[in-house]
Design a protein around this motif. Structure first.
Motif, PDB file in Angstrom:
ATOM      1  N   ARG A   1      23.500  17.908  28.578  1.00  0.00           N
ATOM      2  CA  ARG A   1      23.710  17.331  30.319  1.00  0.00           C
ATOM      3  C   ARG A   1      23.663  18.441  31.168  1.00  0.00           C
ATOM      4  O   ARG A   1      23.504  19.457  31.013  1.00  0.00           O
ATOM      5  CB  ARG A   1      25.237  16.859  29.893  1.00  0.00           C
ATOM      6  N   THR A   2      23.653  17.195  32.564  1.00  0.00           N
ATOM      7  CA  THR A   2      23.746  18.321  33.556  1.00  0.00           C
ATOM      8  C   THR A   2      25.087  19.581  34.099  1.00  0.00           C
ATOM      9  O   THR A   2      25.512  19.289  35.281  1.00  0.00           O
ATOM     10  CB  THR A   2      23.799  17.628  34.884  1.00  0.00           C
ATOM     11  N   ASN A   3      25.487  19.739  32.897  1.00  0.00           N
ATOM     12  CA  ASN A   3      26.278  20.791  32.941  1.00  0.00           C
ATOM     13  C   ASN A   3      26.070  21.985  32.803  1.00  0.00           C
ATOM     14  O   ASN A   3      25.300  22.067  32.051  1.00  0.00           O
ATOM     15  CB  ASN A   3      27.600  20.681  31.655  1.00  0.00           C
ATOM     16  N   LEU A   4      26.508  23.078  33.251  1.00  0.00           N
ATOM     17  CA  LEU A   4      25.930  24.651  33.959  1.00  0.00           C
ATOM     18  C   LEU A   4      26.911  25.108  32.467  1.00  0.00           C
ATOM     19  O   LEU A   4      25.552  26.365  31.710  1.00  0.00           O
ATOM     20  CB  LEU A   4      26.603  25.595  34.607  1.00  0.00           C
ATOM     21  N   LYS A   5      27.943  24.811  31.704  1.00  0.00           N
ATOM     22  CA  LYS A   5      27.950  25.705  30.590  1.00  0.00           C
ATOM     23  C   LYS A   5      27.125  25.903  28.984  1.00  0.00           C
ATOM     24  O   LYS A   5      27.149  25.780  28.405  1.00  0.00           O
ATOM     25  CB  LYS A   5      29.550  25.149  29.827  1.00  0.00           C
ATOM     26  N   GLU A   6      26.828  24.182  29.301  1.00  0.00           N
ATOM     27  CA  GLU A   6      26.291  23.561  28.200  1.00  0.00           C
ATOM     28  C   GLU A   6      24.270  23.952  28.818  1.00  0.00           C
ATOM     29  O   GLU A   6      23.426  24.419  27.346  1.00  0.00           O
ATOM     30  CB  GLU A   6      25.519  21.464  28.722  1.00  0.00           C
ATOM     31  N   ILE A   7      23.948  24.643  29.769  1.00  0.00           N
ATOM     32  CA  ILE A   7      22.870  24.773  30.033  1.00  0.00           C
ATOM     33  C   ILE A   7      22.701  26.115  29.861  1.00  0.00           C
ATOM     34  O   ILE A   7      21.514  26.878  29.375  1.00  0.00           O
ATOM     35  CB  ILE A   7      22.372  24.833  31.793  1.00  0.00           C
ATOM     36  N   ASP A   8      24.224  26.689  29.946  1.00  0.00           N
ATOM     37  CA  ASP A   8      24.279  28.530  29.030  1.00  0.00           C
ATOM     38  C   ASP A   8      23.802  28.350  27.647  1.00  0.00           C
ATOM     39  O   ASP A   8      23.087  29.574  27.247  1.00  0.00           O
ATOM     40  CB  ASP A   8      25.539  28.815  29.954  1.00  0.00           C
ATOM     41  N   LEU A   9      24.252  27.710  27.072  1.00  0.00           N
ATOM     42  CA  LEU A   9      24.094  27.669  25.618  1.00  0.00           C
ATOM     43  C   LEU A   9      22.672  27.341  25.326  1.00  0.00           C
ATOM     44  O   LEU A   9      22.236  28.105  24.249  1.00  0.00           O
ATOM     45  CB  LEU A   9      25.532  26.430  24.892  1.00  0.00           C
ATOM     46  N   ALA A  10      21.892  26.883  25.993  1.00  0.00           N
ATOM     47  CA  ALA A  10      21.046  26.494  25.114  1.00  0.00           C
ATOM     48  C   ALA A  10      19.503  27.859  26.348  1.00  0.00           C
ATOM     49  O   ALA A  10      18.992  27.812  25.455  1.00  0.00           O
ATOM     50  CB  ALA A  10      20.212  24.919  25.908  1.00  0.00           C
ATOM     51  N   ILE A  11      19.821  28.470  27.633  1.00  0.00           N
ATOM     52  CA  ILE A  11      18.955  29.590  27.581  1.00  0.00           C
ATOM     53  C   ILE A  11      19.885  30.840  26.539  1.00  0.00           C
ATOM     54  O   ILE A  11      18.929  31.238  26.064  1.00  0.00           O
ATOM     55  CB  ILE A  11      19.455  29.852  28.732  1.00  0.00           C
ATOM     56  N   ASP A  12      21.327  30.156  25.521  1.00  0.00           N
ATOM     57  CA  ASP A  12      21.356  31.761  25.399  1.00  0.00           C
ATOM     58  C   ASP A  12      20.668  31.399  23.424  1.00  0.00           C
ATOM     59  O   ASP A  12      20.471  32.195  23.049  1.00  0.00           O
ATOM     60  CB  ASP A  12      22.920  31.704  24.902  1.00  0.00           C
ATOM     61  N   CYS A  13      20.057  30.091  23.426  1.00  0.00           N
ATOM     62  CA  CYS A  13      19.717  29.467  22.258  1.00  0.00           C
ATOM     63  C   CYS A  13      17.903  30.610  22.134  1.00  0.00           C
ATOM     64  O   CYS A  13      17.387  30.665  21.386  1.00  0.00           O
ATOM     65  CB  CYS A  13      19.280  28.491  22.096  1.00  0.00           C
ATOM     66  N   GLY A  14      17.463  30.396  23.418  1.00  0.00           N
ATOM     67  CA  GLY A  14      16.190  31.671  23.583  1.00  0.00           C
ATOM     68  C   GLY A  14      15.220  30.429  23.532  1.00  0.00           C
ATOM     69  O   GLY A  14      13.941  30.563  23.646  1.00  0.00           O
TER      70      GLY A  14
END
Length: 521
Positions: free
Chosen positions: A84-97
């Motif tokens: 979703r357009t949620n920065l914490k969710e985006i951080d998690l996705a980024i952290d997944c590589g």
């Protein structure tokens, strides 16, 4: 058709964004294990899809783990995560590589008011912030306005225009509840293309609620869309997504548009998803159904033998299927207790199966076991056994194993069943009664396994495959746990009670594997 195509603005190439592992897994009853997701991702990469939407990491620990494991495979394709357009969710996705983040927010007044409790301005700001944030972290970003086809057009133009200014790479237009028509979807696509820069790719995501998913996707491509969201066999939420095999073959065969898909791997990929999802392909399904290249009419059959083009728009070989002559050749390889490995491998490969060494050995054992009982093992028997074994969870995820089953029934005798089952490192021996042998066996199984206390059997289907008293019984079950999550599993055996119990065990193993993955990260 050529005259029509010349009048529209078709792209030279269309990118294939596969969402089998994300939206496809949202099919009721479908639940892939981490290991199965890795197998599917590898198969999709071999097929040649451009982007694999591996999942939505915030959904669960198991989902996050699966995405990380798929990234580690180093596949020759982009790996995408949904947020979703949620920065914490985006951080998690980024952290997944992952290589790409697909972020979304609903834009229809219905969703904004009833689901999000947000204003249009708030949704717009959230979308722009999410796209900018993802771009700042060096990832590709795709943005979707959820429920776009029921959103106000002026607001859609505004939000897509603003995320375009924020640096979005792809804008996706979801027909979230499958309620638009090809002409309307084409119009919407054209309108939205006018508000983004030429280097922004227009993508489409369609659902099949009115059986228009592929038609709508093609209508958008006619307006210049350069990416389509698809799922193998069209699995997905409710009536499903646009079918990969139908959409891709339409682009290639009807429009002359190129894709990266290696079409000769379509059929084997379709069979893999059928086996792992438990969702059987209807015989009349386009491209991959059993009847897609069969001809019953004498006139048709004769003409096809002379020249297949008379009644076939494409040849089966294009998607990796076998022509009837090759099938006849395959049928000349007889399987039974004397079957060798080379013969069995040729047979399985000819039918498009993908299998591990362990699965191959189990199929071999089952074939010889049937042969030892004096059964004539037909090609259909072989396919049913292969479907059964390949569709199970991996060996390390088989928490329950049936070791022995004894059923006593007869006239004026209450059916009684005794099961010996291996649960982890211990064995349990339990007996129970029922209104019939299958009911008694399932009741005994439920007493033996604590996990059964959380599930209920909601669907049971028995299909006799080859006819006669020695026919294999193919059982499909759907179970539901206390969280209302469904799991589908199948099993085959000449003893329908054994098949029923094994199918139930397979379903519970899927539930336990899913539960384990939620806690494993």
């Amino acid at each position: 058709m050529r005259d029509v195509v010349s009048e529209i603005c078709l792209p030279d190439k269309v990118l294939v964004f596969d969402t089998t592992l994300r939206d496809g897994e949202q099919t009721p009853g479908v639940s892939f294990t981490v290991n199965e997701k890795k197998i599917i991702a590898e198969r999709l990469a071999k097929l040649g899809v451009n982007i694999i939407e591996a999942g939505m990491p915030v959904v669960s620990k198991g989902e996050e783990k699966a995405i990380r494991e798929i990234v580690k495979l180093g596949l020759n394709t982009e790996i995408c995560a949904l947020t979703r357009t949620n920065l914490k969710e985006i951080d998690l996705a980024i952290d997944c590589g992952v290589d790409r983040v697909h972020t979304f927010i609903a834009t229809s007044d219905l969703h904004l008011k009833e689901k999000l409790k947000m204003t249009r301005e708030q949704a717009l700001n959230s979308a722009v912030e999410a796209v900018s944030y993802t771009k700042e972290h060096g990832l590709k970003v795709e943005f979707s306005a959820e429920d776009a086809t029921r959103s106000d057009l002026n607001f859609l133009k505004e939000i897509y225009g603003e995320v375009g200014k924020a640096g979005v790479n792809v804008i996706n237009i979801p027909d979230t509840v499958g309620c638009t028509t090809p002409r309307a979807y084409a119009y919407l696509t054209k309108q939205l293309m006018s508000v983004v820069k030429s280097d922004v790719i227009i993508s489409v995501h369609t659902h099949n609620d009115f059986n228009l998913a592929v038609a709508n996707s093609l209508a958008a491509v006619e307006m210049g869309a350069k990416q389509i969201h698809v799922a193998v066999n069209g699995i997905g939420e409710r009536a499903g997504n646009a079918s990969l095999e139908e959409a891709v073959m339409s682009l290639i065969a009807l429009y002359g548009i190129s894709t990266s898909i290696k079409t000769e791997h379509i059929f084997e990929t379709s069979k893999l998803i059928e086996n792992l999802s438990g969702i059987k392909i209807p015989p009349n399904k386009a491209i991959v159904g059993d009847n897609a290249f069969r001809h019953e009419s004498g006139i048709h059959a004769h003409a096809v033998l002379v020249d297949p083009r008379t009644y076939e728009p494409i040849t089966p070989e294009v998607i990796g299927r076998k022509r009837s002559e090759q099938e006849i050749s395959l049928s000349s390889i007889v399987v039974g207790k004397h079957t060798g490995r080379h013969s069995l491998k040729a047979k399985l490969d000819g039918y498009g199966y993908i299998y591990s060494n362990e699965q191959f050995e189990e199929i071999m054992r089952r074939i010889k076991e049937l042969g030892d009982k004096g059964k004539n093992v037909t090609d259909i028997d072989l396919q049913v056994i292969a479907d059964d074994i390949i569709g199970r969870v991996s060996e390390e995820e088989q928490f329950l194993k049936l070791k022995e089953l004894l059923v006593v029934t007869g006239l004026h005798i209450t059916p009684t069943a005794t099961v010996r089952i291996e649960v982890g490192q211990e064995e349990k021996l339990v007996s129970d009664m029922g209104v019939g042998p299958v009911d008694a066996a399932c009741n005994a199984l439920q007493k033996a396994v604590k996990a059964f206390g959380e599930i209920s059997l909601v669907e049971y289907n028995l299909e006799a495959i080859t006819g006669g008293t020695e026919a294999l019984g193919f059982v499909t079950v759907k179970i539901k746990d206390h969280k209302n999550k469904f799991y589908i599993a199948r099993a085959a055996n000449e003893d329908i009670v054994s098949a029923s119990v094994q199918a139930l065990i397979n379903a519970v193993n899927r539930k336990l594997a899913y539960d384990k993955n939620q806690k494993s990260l």
